[in-house]
Design an enzyme around this catalytic site. Structure first.
Site, PDB file in Angstrom:
ATOM      1  N   HIS A 191       7.407  -4.445  -8.271  1.00 19.90           N
ATOM      2  CA  HIS A 191       6.110  -5.040  -8.569  1.00 19.90           C
ATOM      3  C   HIS A 191       5.112  -4.007  -9.091  1.00 19.90           C
ATOM      4  CE1 HIS A 191       3.251  -8.296  -8.267  1.00 19.90           C
ATOM      5  NE2 HIS A 191       2.424  -7.572  -7.528  1.00 19.90           N
ATOM      6  N   ASP A 239      11.214  -7.571  -8.088  1.00 21.05           N
ATOM      7  CA  ASP A 239       9.955  -8.074  -7.548  1.00 21.05           C
ATOM      8  C   ASP A 239      10.193  -9.418  -6.856  1.00 21.05           C
ATOM      9  OD1 ASP A 239       7.327  -8.787  -7.039  1.00 21.05           O
ATOM     10  OD2 ASP A 239       6.709  -8.880  -9.134  1.00 21.05           O
ATOM     11  N   SER A 263      -0.304  -9.111 -11.368  1.00 17.49           N
ATOM     12  CA  SER A 263      -0.257  -9.590  -9.989  1.00 17.49           C
ATOM     13  C   SER A 263      -1.323 -10.664  -9.755  1.00 17.49           C
ATOM     14  CB  SER A 263      -0.408  -8.406  -9.028  1.00 17.49           C
ATOM     15  OG  SER A 263      -0.059  -8.775  -7.710  1.00 17.49           O
TER      16      SER A 263
END
Length: 322
Positions: A297, A265, A166
């Site tokens: 995610h 995601d 991320s």
């Protein structure tokens, strides 16, 4: 009734709530766990070290179990956690457990960096901390640097890797770009970089991203919050590496690159776009893409026991050791 100065100005769910008086609450406060001299499940040893006393930047270091007769040096992974640049920690239970798992699976030395968080320390602080940490690791390759015993004794400085998920994937990319442009101490090179569900964004929707409300979406708002006054805004090269005028991705400082995205995601298309951009840039190394269909995610952090999470762990270990 709440006072006016505590009225909510903006929310960045699930990370942060910002009030009109300028204060904020971090909404994710994961439980922390201490390092262990020997993990009962994996045998991995871990310890905490301070990298830079002047800033307080620290790291958790992981070492896999090794026989007493072991002489072969280990690949080194410098890792950056996720959390929107404003939450998260290498010392959280989830991140500690995942680093323990990848250390054991890949048989590598891991340096998980506790970079400073926005909004207390807005970007580019995290980038500066992360690049300084990589240079700190590289400095151990010289005979006159003996700060961290595990690095000197066990680390293979010809096999340094960067990784992150991320926001941490975004940081890993930017650190690799800095390494490509500015170099590292003692001529050290980064061998490989893996980006898991990296946070990239831009002012214009791409591929299957929704066209309506794009300029007000969380991807844009969080960037403007964690990097206020950034030249280029949401099309700055740090967050949109394919923006007009961005430095060529051919200069990314590594020989191998792995981009991992998740099918469900919202950042999926940006990761694929980035992968295609690196391939077209003239980058001279190897580039791989992995898509975990049906997953969301950072699923591997929150659900490490799932088959797809275990498959990702094997993929990362294979990438490091190929």
């Amino acid at each position: 009734m709440a006072s006016t100065d505590r009225e909510v100005a903006e929310e960045f769910l699930p990370f942060l709530r910002v009030y009109k008086d300028g204060t904020y609450d971090r909404l994710i406060d994961p439980p922390l766990v201490s390092p262990s001299p020997c993990c009962p499940q994996t045998g991995v040893s871990s310890k905490d070290i301070v990298l830079f006393p002047e800033t307080g930047v620290s790291a958790r270091v992981y070492l896999p179990p090794l026989p007493q007769t072991h002489t072969e040096k280990l690949p080194i992974l410098v890792y950056f956690h996720g959390g929107g640049f404003c939450v998260g920690s290498p010392f959280s239970v989830a991140d500690h457990n995942y680093m323990t798992s990848i250390c054991a699976k890949a048989k590598i030395l891991v340096i998980s960096v506790d970079y400073r968080l926005a909004p207390t320390h807005p970007l580019p602080t995290a980038y500066d901390d992360a690049f300084s940490a990589l240079k700190w690791v590289a400095s151990h390759s010289s005979d006159d640097h003996h700060f961290e015993e595990w690095l000197v004794k066990y680390g293979d400085f010809n096999k340094i890797f960067l990784g992150g998920e991320s926001a941490g994937g975004n940081i890993a990319h930017n650190v690799a770009m800095r390494a490509g442009h500015h170099g590292l101490p003692n001529g050290i090179k980064v061998l490989g970089v893996f980006l898991v569900h990296p946070y990239f964004w831009g002012s214009k929707p791409i591929m299957s991203e929704p066209k309506d409300g794009h300029e007000q979406c969380k991807g844009t708002r969080i960037w403007n919050f964690v990097y206020p006054g950034c030249a280029g805004g949401i099309d700055a090269a740090e967050v949109n590496p394919l923006a007009d005028g961005a430095p060529s991705l051919a200069k990314i400082g590594c020989s191998r690159l792995l981009v991992c995205v998740a099918g469900n995601d919202e950042l999926r298309d940006r990761g694929i776009w980035y992968y295609e951009g690196v391939k077209k840039s003239g980058f001279g190394g190897e580039v791989e893409l992995s898509i975990a269909e049906g997953e969301g995610h950072v699923f591997h952090i929150f659900s490490p026991e799932k088959k797809s999470s275990k498959n990702l762990l094997v993929l990362l270990a294979t990438f490091i050791n190929k």
